[in-house]
Design a protein around this motif. Sequence first.
Motif, PDB file in Angstrom:
ATOM      1  N   GLN A  37       0.866  -1.177   0.000  1.00 17.33           N
ATOM      2  CA  GLN A  37       0.000   0.000   0.000  1.00 17.33           C
ATOM      3  C   GLN A  37       0.903   1.227   0.000  1.00 17.33           C
ATOM      4  OE1 GLN A  37      -3.968   0.931   2.384  1.00 17.33           O
ATOM      5  NE2 GLN A  37      -2.222   1.079   3.731  1.00 17.33           N
ATOM      6  N   PHE A  68       0.116  -4.955 -11.394  1.00 16.92           N
ATOM      7  CA  PHE A  68      -1.254  -4.594 -11.094  1.00 16.92           C
ATOM      8  C   PHE A  68      -1.239  -3.445 -10.091  1.00 16.92           C
ATOM      9  CE2 PHE A  68      -5.721  -5.272 -10.513  1.00 16.92           C
ATOM     10  CZ  PHE A  68      -5.956  -4.854  -9.216  1.00 16.92           C
ATOM     11  N   GLU A  70      -4.071  -0.604  -8.138  1.00 13.83           N
ATOM     12  CA  GLU A  70      -5.435  -0.108  -7.939  1.00 13.83           C
ATOM     13  C   GLU A  70      -5.356   1.215  -7.190  1.00 13.83           C
ATOM     14  OE1 GLU A  70      -8.320  -2.772  -5.972  1.00 13.83           O
ATOM     15  OE2 GLU A  70      -8.767  -1.046  -4.728  1.00 13.83           O
ATOM     16  N   ASN A  72      -7.032   4.353  -5.019  1.00 14.10           N
ATOM     17  CA  ASN A  72      -8.104   4.794  -4.132  1.00 14.10           C
ATOM     18  C   ASN A  72      -7.682   6.097  -3.472  1.00 14.10           C
ATOM     19  OD1 ASN A  72     -10.308   2.619  -3.902  1.00 14.10           O
ATOM     20  ND2 ASN A  72      -8.401   1.460  -3.895  1.00 14.10           N
ATOM     21  N   ARG A  74      -8.399   9.186  -0.048  1.00 11.47           N
ATOM     22  CA  ARG A  74      -9.092   9.859   1.049  1.00 11.47           C
ATOM     23  C   ARG A  74      -9.237  11.307   0.627  1.00 11.47           C
ATOM     24  NH1 ARG A  74      -5.473   9.062   6.111  1.00 11.47           N
ATOM     25  NH2 ARG A  74      -7.068  10.209   7.213  1.00 11.47           N
ATOM     26  N   THR A  83     -13.621  14.056   4.641  1.00  9.53           N
ATOM     27  CA  THR A  83     -15.014  13.781   4.346  1.00  9.53           C
ATOM     28  C   THR A  83     -15.174  12.379   3.788  1.00  9.53           C
ATOM     29  OG1 THR A  83     -16.954  14.442   3.069  1.00  9.53           O
ATOM     30  CG2 THR A  83     -14.826  14.750   2.002  1.00  9.53           C
ATOM     31  N   THR A  84     -16.313  11.770   4.109  1.00  8.41           N
ATOM     32  CA  THR A  84     -16.619  10.471   3.512  1.00  8.41           C
ATOM     33  C   THR A  84     -17.720  10.603   2.472  1.00  8.41           C
ATOM     34  OG1 THR A  84     -18.225  10.009   5.255  1.00  8.41           O
ATOM     35  CG2 THR A  84     -15.975   9.220   5.611  1.00  8.41           C
ATOM     36  N   VAL A  85     -18.150  11.853   2.274  1.00  6.18           N
ATOM     37  CA  VAL A  85     -19.272  12.101   1.362  1.00  6.18           C
ATOM     38  C   VAL A  85     -18.715  12.485  -0.006  1.00  6.18           C
ATOM     39  CG1 VAL A  85     -21.390  13.405   1.029  1.00  6.18           C
ATOM     40  CG2 VAL A  85     -20.616  12.869   3.325  1.00  6.18           C
ATOM     41  N   PHE A  86     -18.225  11.507  -0.711  1.00  7.23           N
ATOM     42  CA  PHE A  86     -17.696  11.802  -2.032  1.00  7.23           C
ATOM     43  C   PHE A  86     -17.806  10.563  -2.909  1.00  7.23           C
ATOM     44  CE2 PHE A  86     -13.693   9.423  -2.074  1.00  7.23           C
ATOM     45  CZ  PHE A  86     -13.467   9.189  -0.720  1.00  7.23           C
ATOM     46  N   ILE A  88     -15.714   8.687  -6.273  1.00  5.64           N
ATOM     47  CA  ILE A  88     -14.448   8.718  -6.989  1.00  5.64           C
ATOM     48  C   ILE A  88     -14.558   7.779  -8.178  1.00  5.64           C
ATOM     49  CG2 ILE A  88     -13.560   7.054  -5.287  1.00  5.64           C
ATOM     50  CD1 ILE A  88     -10.762   8.028  -5.948  1.00  5.64           C
ATOM     51  N   GLU A 111     -20.230  15.294  -2.446  1.00  4.51           N
ATOM     52  CA  GLU A 111     -21.665  15.088  -2.646  1.00  4.51           C
ATOM     53  C   GLU A 111     -22.513  15.568  -1.481  1.00  4.51           C
ATOM     54  OE1 GLU A 111     -22.280  11.032  -3.804  1.00  4.51           O
ATOM     55  OE2 GLU A 111     -21.538  11.411  -5.815  1.00  4.51           O
ATOM     56  N   ALA A 112     -22.156  16.674  -0.901  1.00  6.90           N
ATOM     57  CA  ALA A 112     -23.010  17.257   0.135  1.00  6.90           C
ATOM     58  C   ALA A 112     -23.184  18.726  -0.197  1.00  6.90           C
ATOM     59  CB  ALA A 112     -22.405  17.055   1.509  1.00  6.90           C
ATOM     60  N   TYR A 124      -3.959   6.552  -2.621  1.00  2.00           N
ATOM     61  CA  TYR A 124      -3.410   5.264  -2.198  1.00  2.00           C
ATOM     62  C   TYR A 124      -3.363   4.343  -3.404  1.00  2.00           C
ATOM     63  CZ  TYR A 124      -4.168   6.727   2.598  1.00  2.00           C
ATOM     64  OH  TYR A 124      -4.116   7.404   3.781  1.00  2.00           O
ATOM     65  N   LEU A 126      -2.809   0.277  -4.196  1.00  4.35           N
ATOM     66  CA  LEU A 126      -2.584  -1.103  -3.763  1.00  4.35           C
ATOM     67  C   LEU A 126      -1.954  -1.831  -4.946  1.00  4.35           C
ATOM     68  CD1 LEU A 126      -5.866  -2.068  -1.917  1.00  4.35           C
ATOM     69  CD2 LEU A 126      -3.699  -1.372  -0.948  1.00  4.35           C
ATOM     70  N   SER A 127      -0.838  -2.478  -4.702  1.00  8.52           N
ATOM     71  CA  SER A 127      -0.132  -3.080  -5.824  1.00  8.52           C
ATOM     72  C   SER A 127       0.705  -4.250  -5.361  1.00  8.52           C
ATOM     73  CB  SER A 127       0.762  -2.012  -6.468  1.00  8.52           C
ATOM     74  OG  SER A 127       1.477  -2.555  -7.556  1.00  8.52           O
TER      75      SER A 127
ATOM     76  N   ASN B  58     -25.995   5.367   3.837  1.00 12.72           N
ATOM     77  CA  ASN B  58     -24.623   4.915   3.624  1.00 12.72           C
ATOM     78  C   ASN B  58     -24.449   3.526   4.226  1.00 12.72           C
ATOM     79  OD1 ASN B  58     -23.358   7.242   2.359  1.00 12.72           O
ATOM     80  ND2 ASN B  58     -23.830   8.278   4.275  1.00 12.72           N
ATOM     81  N   LEU B  73      -5.844  -7.978  -2.924  1.00 11.04           N
ATOM     82  CA  LEU B  73      -6.274  -7.167  -4.065  1.00 11.04           C
ATOM     83  C   LEU B  73      -7.670  -7.622  -4.444  1.00 11.04           C
ATOM     84  CD1 LEU B  73      -3.019  -7.136  -6.210  1.00 11.04           C
ATOM     85  CD2 LEU B  73      -4.004  -5.244  -4.942  1.00 11.04           C
ATOM     86  N   TRP B 106     -19.941   3.772  -4.972  1.00 14.70           N
ATOM     87  CA  TRP B 106     -19.177   3.110  -3.925  1.00 14.70           C
ATOM     88  C   TRP B 106     -17.688   3.289  -4.156  1.00 14.70           C
ATOM     89  CZ3 TRP B 106     -21.727   0.890  -7.905  1.00 14.70           C
ATOM     90  CH2 TRP B 106     -21.010   0.068  -8.764  1.00 14.70           C
ATOM     91  N   TYR B 107     -16.924   3.190  -3.064  1.00 18.34           N
ATOM     92  CA  TYR B 107     -15.471   3.229  -3.167  1.00 18.34           C
ATOM     93  C   TYR B 107     -14.877   2.453  -2.009  1.00 18.34           C
ATOM     94  CZ  TYR B 107     -15.888   7.001   0.300  1.00 18.34           C
ATOM     95  OH  TYR B 107     -16.185   7.743   1.402  1.00 18.34           O
ATOM     96  N   LYS B 108     -13.636   2.026  -2.225  1.00 12.60           N
ATOM     97  CA  LYS B 108     -12.943   1.260  -1.193  1.00 12.60           C
ATOM     98  C   LYS B 108     -12.485   2.218  -0.101  1.00 12.60           C
ATOM     99  CE  LYS B 108     -10.528  -2.274  -2.578  1.00 12.60           C
ATOM    100  NZ  LYS B 108      -9.448  -3.095  -3.139  1.00 12.60           N
ATOM    101  N   MET B 110     -10.035   3.654   2.454  1.00 14.83           N
ATOM    102  CA  MET B 110      -8.579   3.661   2.595  1.00 14.83           C
ATOM    103  C   MET B 110      -8.201   4.482   3.803  1.00 14.83           C
ATOM    104  SD  MET B 110      -7.729   1.823   0.056  1.00 14.83           S
ATOM    105  CE  MET B 110      -5.965   1.983   0.080  1.00 14.83           C
ATOM    106  N   ILE B 112      -5.916   0.837   4.316  1.00 16.45           N
ATOM    107  CA  ILE B 112      -6.223  -0.458   4.886  1.00 16.45           C
ATOM    108  C   ILE B 112      -5.466  -0.564   6.194  1.00 16.45           C
ATOM    109  CG2 ILE B 112      -5.905  -2.926   4.637  1.00 16.45           C
ATOM    110  CD1 ILE B 112      -6.296  -2.623   1.684  1.00 16.45           C
ATOM    111  N   ARG B 121     -17.379   1.664   1.064  1.00 18.34           N
ATOM    112  CA  ARG B 121     -18.490   2.503   1.489  1.00 18.34           C
ATOM    113  C   ARG B 121     -19.442   2.630   0.304  1.00 18.34           C
ATOM    114  NH1 ARG B 121     -15.760   6.255   3.885  1.00 18.34           N
ATOM    115  NH2 ARG B 121     -16.220   5.630   6.000  1.00 18.34           N
ATOM    116  N   ARG B 123     -22.839   4.458  -1.099  1.00 19.65           N
ATOM    117  CA  ARG B 123     -23.679   5.633  -0.859  1.00 19.65           C
ATOM    118  C   ARG B 123     -24.912   5.552  -1.736  1.00 19.65           C
ATOM    119  NH1 ARG B 123     -23.741  10.681   1.180  1.00 19.65           N
ATOM    120  NH2 ARG B 123     -24.390  12.387  -0.171  1.00 19.65           N
TER     121      ARG B 123
END
Lengths: 135, 154
Positions: A37, A68, A70, A72, A74, A83-86, A88, A111-112, A124, A126-127, B58, B73, B106-108, B110, B112, B121, B123
Amino acid sequence: MDRKTNNILSVMKRNIDEIKAMKSAQNSGSDNYVIYQTESSQIAYSASAGIVERAQVSFTANSMYNTFAELNARVFTTTANETTVFSIEPQKKMSLPNSLVTQWDVRIAYEAGSPPSTLYVIWYVLSLDTGVING
Amino acid sequence: MDRKTNNILKDMKRNRQDIDTIQSSQFIGADSIIAYKTNSDEQFDHSITMSSSGQVINLLLTFTHQTATAGALLDLKLFYRINNPDVMAQPVPMWLPSMPAIYVRWYKVMPIGNGQVTQWRIRCVKNANSTTFTGYFKFFIDGTDTGQWSISVI
Protein backbone atom coordinates in the motif's frame (compact mmCIF):
# COMPACT_ATOMS: atom_id res chain seq x y z
CA MET A 1 32.63 -35.93 -0.35
CA ASP A 2 31.97 -37.99 -3.44
CA ARG A 3 30.82 -36.47 -6.73
CA LYS A 4 27.29 -37.84 -6.49
CA THR A 5 26.74 -36.19 -3.13
CA ASN A 6 28.26 -32.97 -4.45
CA ASN A 7 25.82 -32.95 -7.36
CA ILE A 8 22.89 -33.56 -5.02
CA LEU A 9 23.99 -30.66 -2.88
CA SER A 10 24.34 -28.38 -5.93
CA VAL A 11 20.83 -29.16 -7.07
CA MET A 12 19.47 -28.62 -3.60
CA LYS A 13 21.20 -25.28 -3.31
CA ARG A 14 19.66 -24.11 -6.60
CA ASN A 15 16.24 -25.27 -5.42
CA ILE A 16 16.62 -23.43 -2.15
CA ASP A 17 17.68 -20.23 -3.93
CA GLU A 18 14.65 -20.42 -6.24
CA ILE A 19 12.28 -21.09 -3.39
CA LYS A 20 13.67 -18.16 -1.43
CA ALA A 21 13.14 -15.88 -4.42
CA MET A 22 9.54 -17.05 -4.84
CA LYS A 23 8.76 -16.83 -1.14
CA SER A 24 9.99 -13.25 -1.08
CA ALA A 25 7.11 -12.39 -3.42
CA GLN A 26 4.50 -14.36 -1.53
CA ASN A 27 3.50 -14.63 2.09
CA SER A 28 5.04 -17.94 3.00
CA GLY A 29 2.76 -20.38 4.74
CA SER A 30 -0.40 -18.91 3.25
CA ASP A 31 -1.75 -18.94 -0.26
CA ASN A 32 -1.59 -15.27 -0.91
CA TYR A 33 0.59 -12.53 -2.32
CA VAL A 34 2.43 -9.71 -0.66
CA ILE A 35 0.35 -6.58 -1.23
CA TYR A 36 1.88 -3.16 -0.90
CA GLN A 37 0.00 0.00 0.00
CA THR A 38 1.64 3.23 -1.17
CA GLU A 39 0.41 6.59 0.08
CA SER A 40 0.91 10.01 -1.48
CA SER A 41 1.21 13.33 0.26
CA GLN A 42 -1.93 15.45 0.52
CA ILE A 43 -2.52 17.23 -2.81
CA ALA A 44 -4.84 20.19 -3.42
CA TYR A 45 -7.10 20.27 -6.48
CA SER A 46 -9.38 23.06 -7.67
CA ALA A 47 -12.97 21.90 -7.48
CA SER A 48 -15.69 23.59 -9.49
CA ALA A 49 -18.95 23.13 -7.57
CA GLY A 50 -17.16 20.54 -5.47
CA ILE A 51 -16.08 18.50 -8.47
CA VAL A 52 -12.57 17.75 -9.66
CA GLU A 53 -13.25 16.74 -13.23
CA ARG A 54 -9.86 15.32 -14.06
CA ALA A 55 -7.08 14.66 -11.59
CA GLN A 56 -4.13 13.02 -13.31
CA VAL A 57 -2.36 10.50 -11.11
CA SER A 58 0.56 8.22 -11.82
CA PHE A 59 2.19 5.37 -9.96
CA THR A 60 5.76 4.40 -10.78
CA ALA A 61 6.54 0.94 -9.47
CA ASN A 62 9.89 0.23 -7.90
CA SER A 63 10.89 -2.68 -10.05
CA MET A 64 7.91 -4.65 -11.31
CA TYR A 65 6.96 -4.03 -14.93
CA ASN A 66 3.27 -4.15 -15.89
CA THR A 67 2.33 -4.60 -12.27
CA PHE A 68 -1.25 -4.59 -11.09
CA ALA A 69 -2.15 -1.30 -9.40
CA GLU A 70 -5.43 -0.11 -7.94
CA LEU A 71 -6.05 3.54 -7.08
CA ASN A 72 -8.10 4.79 -4.13
CA ALA A 73 -8.25 7.98 -2.11
CA ARG A 74 -9.09 9.86 1.05
CA VAL A 75 -10.69 13.23 0.46
CA PHE A 76 -10.62 16.37 2.60
CA THR A 77 -12.55 19.63 2.32
CA THR A 78 -9.77 21.46 4.16
CA THR A 79 -6.29 20.19 4.97
CA ALA A 80 -7.64 18.90 8.27
CA ASN A 81 -11.30 17.95 7.61
CA GLU A 82 -11.72 14.55 6.05
CA THR A 83 -15.01 13.78 4.35
CA THR A 84 -16.62 10.47 3.51
CA VAL A 85 -19.27 12.10 1.36
CA PHE A 86 -17.70 11.80 -2.03
CA SER A 87 -17.59 9.64 -5.12
CA ILE A 88 -14.45 8.72 -6.99
CA GLU A 89 -14.24 7.47 -10.57
CA PRO A 90 -10.72 6.47 -11.59
CA GLN A 91 -10.19 5.55 -15.20
CA LYS A 92 -6.95 3.73 -15.83
CA LYS A 93 -5.12 4.83 -18.96
CA MET A 94 -3.55 2.48 -21.45
CA SER A 95 0.15 2.17 -20.71
CA LEU A 96 3.14 1.33 -22.84
CA PRO A 97 4.18 -2.31 -22.75
CA ASN A 98 6.86 -3.18 -20.23
CA SER A 99 6.35 0.00 -18.27
CA LEU A 100 6.82 0.69 -14.60
CA VAL A 101 4.20 3.46 -14.79
CA THR A 102 0.42 3.23 -14.33
CA GLN A 103 -1.71 6.32 -14.91
CA TRP A 104 -5.28 7.34 -14.20
CA ASP A 105 -7.70 10.16 -14.97
CA VAL A 106 -9.87 10.57 -11.90
CA ARG A 107 -13.14 12.39 -11.34
CA ILE A 108 -13.91 13.22 -7.71
CA ALA A 109 -17.22 14.69 -6.65
CA TYR A 110 -18.06 16.07 -3.23
CA GLU A 111 -21.66 15.09 -2.65
CA ALA A 112 -23.01 17.26 0.13
CA GLY A 113 -24.11 20.89 0.43
CA SER A 114 -21.77 23.90 0.34
CA PRO A 115 -19.24 22.38 -2.03
CA PRO A 116 -15.70 23.62 -1.43
CA SER A 117 -13.64 25.25 -4.15
CA THR A 118 -10.67 23.06 -3.29
CA LEU A 119 -10.53 19.37 -2.49
CA TYR A 120 -7.49 17.87 -0.81
CA VAL A 121 -6.68 14.29 -1.69
CA ILE A 122 -4.36 11.63 -0.34
CA TRP A 123 -3.96 8.92 -2.98
CA TYR A 124 -3.41 5.26 -2.20
CA VAL A 125 -2.21 2.59 -4.55
CA LEU A 126 -2.58 -1.10 -3.76
CA SER A 127 -0.13 -3.08 -5.82
CA LEU A 128 2.18 -6.04 -6.03
CA ASP A 129 5.09 -3.60 -5.79
CA THR A 130 5.99 -0.46 -3.88
CA GLY A 131 6.52 2.76 -5.76
CA VAL A 132 5.93 6.49 -5.96
CA ILE A 133 2.62 8.30 -6.55
CA ASN A 134 2.47 11.62 -8.37
CA GLY A 135 -0.69 13.65 -8.73
CA MET B 1 21.67 -44.54 6.61
CA ASP B 2 24.51 -42.19 7.45
CA ARG B 3 23.95 -38.76 8.99
CA LYS B 4 24.91 -36.85 5.87
CA THR B 5 22.33 -38.61 3.77
CA ASN B 6 19.75 -38.15 6.51
CA ASN B 7 20.38 -34.39 6.48
CA ILE B 8 20.10 -34.29 2.72
CA LEU B 9 16.79 -36.09 2.82
CA LYS B 10 15.46 -33.78 5.54
CA ASP B 11 16.34 -30.71 3.46
CA MET B 12 14.73 -32.18 0.40
CA LYS B 13 11.54 -32.89 2.37
CA ARG B 14 11.44 -29.26 3.54
CA ASN B 15 11.91 -28.09 -0.03
CA ARG B 16 9.06 -30.27 -1.15
CA GLN B 17 6.78 -28.77 1.49
CA ASP B 18 7.73 -25.25 0.44
CA ILE B 19 7.12 -26.02 -3.20
CA ASP B 20 3.71 -27.49 -2.38
CA THR B 21 2.81 -24.35 -0.43
CA ILE B 22 3.82 -22.08 -3.26
CA GLN B 23 2.17 -24.23 -5.91
CA SER B 24 -1.10 -24.15 -4.00
CA SER B 25 -1.42 -20.46 -4.85
CA GLN B 26 0.41 -20.15 -8.13
CA PHE B 27 0.46 -22.44 -11.12
CA ILE B 28 4.06 -23.45 -11.67
CA GLY B 29 4.96 -23.51 -15.32
CA ALA B 30 2.09 -21.20 -16.26
CA ASP B 31 2.14 -17.46 -15.91
CA SER B 32 -1.01 -16.92 -13.97
CA ILE B 33 -2.01 -16.02 -10.46
CA ILE B 34 -4.79 -17.80 -8.65
CA ALA B 35 -7.75 -15.46 -8.28
CA TYR B 36 -11.10 -16.01 -6.63
CA LYS B 37 -14.64 -15.00 -7.42
CA THR B 38 -16.94 -14.63 -4.44
CA ASN B 39 -20.68 -14.24 -4.83
CA SER B 40 -23.87 -15.82 -3.61
CA ASP B 41 -26.51 -17.74 -5.57
CA GLU B 42 -29.28 -15.53 -4.16
CA GLN B 43 -31.32 -13.18 -6.32
CA PHE B 44 -30.18 -10.33 -4.10
CA ASP B 45 -27.74 -9.93 -1.18
CA HIS B 46 -29.10 -6.82 0.51
CA SER B 47 -32.02 -4.42 0.26
CA ILE B 48 -32.86 -0.93 1.45
CA THR B 49 -36.09 1.03 1.39
CA MET B 50 -36.08 4.78 0.78
CA SER B 51 -39.01 7.16 0.76
CA SER B 52 -37.94 10.72 1.57
CA SER B 53 -36.89 13.06 -1.20
CA GLY B 54 -33.10 13.32 -1.20
CA GLN B 55 -32.75 10.68 1.51
CA VAL B 56 -29.24 9.24 1.89
CA ILE B 57 -28.30 5.82 3.21
CA ASN B 58 -24.62 4.91 3.62
CA LEU B 59 -23.66 1.27 3.88
CA LEU B 60 -20.36 -0.30 4.90
CA LEU B 61 -19.56 -3.58 3.17
CA THR B 62 -16.90 -5.46 5.15
CA PHE B 63 -15.23 -8.39 3.46
CA THR B 64 -13.28 -10.64 5.83
CA HIS B 65 -10.55 -12.47 3.96
CA GLN B 66 -10.36 -16.21 4.22
CA THR B 67 -6.57 -16.28 4.24
CA ALA B 68 -4.86 -12.93 3.69
CA THR B 69 -3.73 -11.17 6.83
CA ALA B 70 -1.77 -8.37 5.17
CA GLY B 71 -4.27 -7.10 2.61
CA ALA B 72 -5.68 -8.54 -0.58
CA LEU B 73 -6.27 -7.17 -4.07
CA LEU B 74 -10.04 -7.15 -4.43
CA ASP B 75 -12.49 -5.59 -6.83
CA LEU B 76 -16.16 -5.07 -5.95
CA LYS B 77 -18.76 -5.25 -8.67
CA LEU B 78 -22.06 -3.98 -7.36
CA PHE B 79 -25.36 -4.26 -9.20
CA TYR B 80 -28.70 -3.02 -8.04
CA ARG B 81 -32.31 -2.95 -9.16
CA ILE B 82 -35.25 -0.95 -7.96
CA ASN B 83 -38.45 -2.61 -6.71
CA ASN B 84 -37.45 -6.03 -8.04
CA PRO B 85 -35.33 -8.61 -6.19
CA ASP B 86 -34.17 -10.33 -9.39
CA VAL B 87 -31.25 -7.94 -9.69
CA MET B 88 -29.23 -9.50 -12.49
CA ALA B 89 -32.21 -9.79 -14.87
CA GLN B 90 -32.16 -6.01 -15.32
CA PRO B 91 -29.74 -4.07 -13.12
CA VAL B 92 -29.67 -0.28 -13.20
CA PRO B 93 -27.07 0.68 -15.82
CA MET B 94 -24.35 3.07 -14.66
CA TRP B 95 -24.55 5.17 -17.82
CA LEU B 96 -28.10 6.46 -17.35
CA PRO B 97 -28.34 10.08 -18.51
CA SER B 98 -30.76 10.97 -15.71
CA MET B 99 -30.69 10.11 -12.05
CA PRO B 100 -32.54 6.87 -11.24
CA ALA B 101 -34.92 6.63 -8.28
CA ILE B 102 -32.00 5.43 -6.16
CA TYR B 103 -28.49 6.49 -7.17
CA VAL B 104 -25.65 4.33 -5.91
CA ARG B 105 -21.90 4.95 -5.82
CA TRP B 106 -19.18 3.11 -3.92
CA TYR B 107 -15.47 3.23 -3.17
CA LYS B 108 -12.94 1.26 -1.19
CA VAL B 109 -12.24 2.63 2.28
CA MET B 110 -8.58 3.66 2.60
CA PRO B 111 -6.11 3.21 4.17
CA ILE B 112 -6.22 -0.46 4.89
CA GLY B 113 -5.54 -0.64 8.61
CA ASN B 114 -6.64 -4.19 9.30
CA GLY B 115 -5.06 -6.48 6.73
CA GLN B 116 -7.66 -9.16 7.38
CA VAL B 117 -10.57 -7.16 5.96
CA THR B 118 -11.34 -4.95 2.98
CA GLN B 119 -14.16 -2.43 3.21
CA TRP B 120 -16.23 -0.43 0.75
CA ARG B 121 -18.49 2.50 1.49
CA ILE B 122 -21.73 2.41 -0.53
CA ARG B 123 -23.68 5.63 -0.86
CA CYS B 124 -27.37 5.46 -1.83
CA VAL B 125 -29.21 8.68 -2.64
CA LYS B 126 -32.96 8.92 -3.21
CA ASN B 127 -34.20 11.11 -6.04
CA ALA B 128 -36.35 14.16 -5.52
CA ASN B 129 -39.76 12.69 -4.84
CA SER B 130 -41.51 11.01 -1.93
CA THR B 131 -42.45 7.73 -3.57
CA THR B 132 -41.14 4.74 -1.65
CA PHE B 133 -38.63 2.59 -3.50
CA THR B 134 -36.78 -0.55 -2.48
CA GLY B 135 -33.28 -1.07 -3.80
CA TYR B 136 -31.97 -4.62 -4.12
CA PHE B 137 -28.22 -5.26 -4.32
CA LYS B 138 -25.97 -8.05 -5.61
CA PHE B 139 -22.26 -8.16 -4.79
CA PHE B 140 -19.49 -9.85 -6.75
CA ILE B 141 -16.00 -9.72 -5.30
CA ASP B 142 -13.01 -10.75 -7.46
CA GLY B 143 -9.46 -10.89 -6.31
CA THR B 144 -6.60 -12.65 -4.66
CA ASP B 145 -8.67 -14.08 -1.81
CA THR B 146 -12.14 -15.26 -1.04
CA GLY B 147 -14.05 -14.70 2.22
CA GLN B 148 -17.30 -13.58 3.84
CA TRP B 149 -19.03 -10.22 3.73
CA SER B 150 -21.25 -8.35 6.11
CA ILE B 151 -23.24 -5.14 5.65
CA SER B 152 -23.92 -2.41 8.16
CA VAL B 153 -25.62 0.98 7.91
CA ILE B 154 -23.33 3.87 8.83
